[in-house]
Design an enzyme around this catalytic site. Sequence first.
Site, mmCIF file in Angstrom:
data_model
loop_
_atom_site.group_PDB
_atom_site.id
_atom_site.type_symbol
_atom_site.label_atom_id
_atom_site.label_comp_id
_atom_site.label_asym_id
_atom_site.label_seq_id
_atom_site.Cartn_x
_atom_site.Cartn_y
_atom_site.Cartn_z
ATOM 1 N N HIS A 308 0.405 2.240 2.660
ATOM 2 C CA HIS A 308 -0.711 1.546 2.016
ATOM 3 C C HIS A 308 -0.450 0.056 2.068
ATOM 4 O O HIS A 308 0.696 -0.392 1.995
ATOM 5 C CB HIS A 308 -0.861 2.004 0.557
ATOM 6 C CG HIS A 308 -2.154 1.589 -0.074
ATOM 7 N ND1 HIS A 308 -2.326 0.349 -0.641
ATOM 8 C CD2 HIS A 308 -3.335 2.242 -0.207
ATOM 9 C CE1 HIS A 308 -3.565 0.260 -1.111
ATOM 10 N NE2 HIS A 308 -4.188 1.381 -0.854
ATOM 11 N N ASP A 366 -5.692 9.059 0.207
ATOM 12 C CA ASP A 366 -6.500 9.642 1.280
ATOM 13 C C ASP A 366 -5.856 10.891 1.878
ATOM 14 O O ASP A 366 -6.543 11.716 2.478
ATOM 15 C CB ASP A 366 -6.726 8.614 2.397
ATOM 16 C CG ASP A 366 -7.490 7.402 1.915
ATOM 17 O OD1 ASP A 366 -8.532 7.597 1.278
ATOM 18 O OD2 ASP A 366 -7.043 6.276 2.158
#
Length: 431
Positions: A308, A366
């Site tokens: 991320h 996700d």
Amino acid sequence: MTDKHFTLNDPESGESVQLAVHEPTVGPKVVDVTQLYGEHGVFTFDPGYAATASCESSITYIDGEAGVLMYRGYPIEQLAKQSTFTEVAYLLLHGELPTAAQLDEFDHSIRTHTMINESLLRFFNGFHHNAHPMAMVSGVVASMSAFYHDSTNIHDPHDRDVFAYRIIAKIPTIAAAAYKHSRGQPFVYPQNQLDYCSNLLHMFFAVPSDQYEVDPVAAEALDLLFILHADHEQNCSTSTVRLAGSSGTNPYSAIAAGMSALWGPAHGGANEAVINMLEEIGSADRIGLYVSKAKDRNDPFRLMGFGHRVYKSYDPRATIIRETCHRLLERLGHNDTPLFELALRLEEIALKDEYFVEKNLYPNVDFYSGIIYRALGIPKSMFTVMFAIARCVGWVTHWREMVADPGTRIGRPRQLYVGPTRRDYSPIGSR
């Protein structure tokens, strides 16, 4: 701002520049460079704004090193466990958790504004049947200013409130209309007696020819996903909403701009990419092959859902959503369990590999959200739309904060120019 300063030294001229330092309530200090060009003739250079604070905000705080996410100071773990999406929406918009009476009033207002203008609904007939749902939803949201122009005075606090409640209430209806159009099914109108997520599932999956009962387990799982996706500080789409809104454009256009940014595969489309990756891997005995491909710099394959931009440890939302995957698939008895088991095995193998550990490539939200959407019967083409429904609350909150700030100026980034120096035009015959 305090009386603290940050000093820059120019080794060529020997000149020192003192820059004021802003103190946050929590997090890194911020060096104020607003006068750097005017007083010293230089710009700062920060591609992707990785180390640039673009605004002052009191909405969401992220500590990427520690894996912390807070809405208005409340840890995401507490909100996910104890709150609802509607309550979180109120918290983001108004800055404080509501009383029971305030939450009832807010919830009633949202429920009774879910209908959209019939002429707006007919817009969907103009889209091709296989148009991407995000194309439909972003287009219809942009056109809302033509139907609800009675509340687009951005300088009127009442108009800002009307817009906020209106877009939050209607975005699920618009999304459901896009889904029904893509399926060739008749549109299903919202039901005011249903809560936010139950109403969305009803509009998605009910048909006029049959009775449809919303599964409370499914509604609960969707509510949790929406809480986790409600806001995430100054990400690409939120910054786009702020940048577009800084021009003074109507709020529907600013939200539509954010949706267009969210549509990108590096942002809101990542959960769809995760499902595609898991389907490509296919089985646990092929994980080693794909892990090797991901580590090969000459191979274009990447493990989607790992790493991320902000989090350098485990994404706190991934921890919460991982547990929900277990419960949801077990309670629904869904046939996507093998895909989830494959994801768990991939996570286990990757997190034992020094390559991923050294690069802080941990699973993010996700990695698991797409599995939950699949278990709920939502197709991959709708994943980013679902993200947009939840994130709409954050976009609206940031837009309201920006518009109400008297210090807001139109966004105008600068650049490091590396093109040709001045040259004179030559007639075409002499070239």
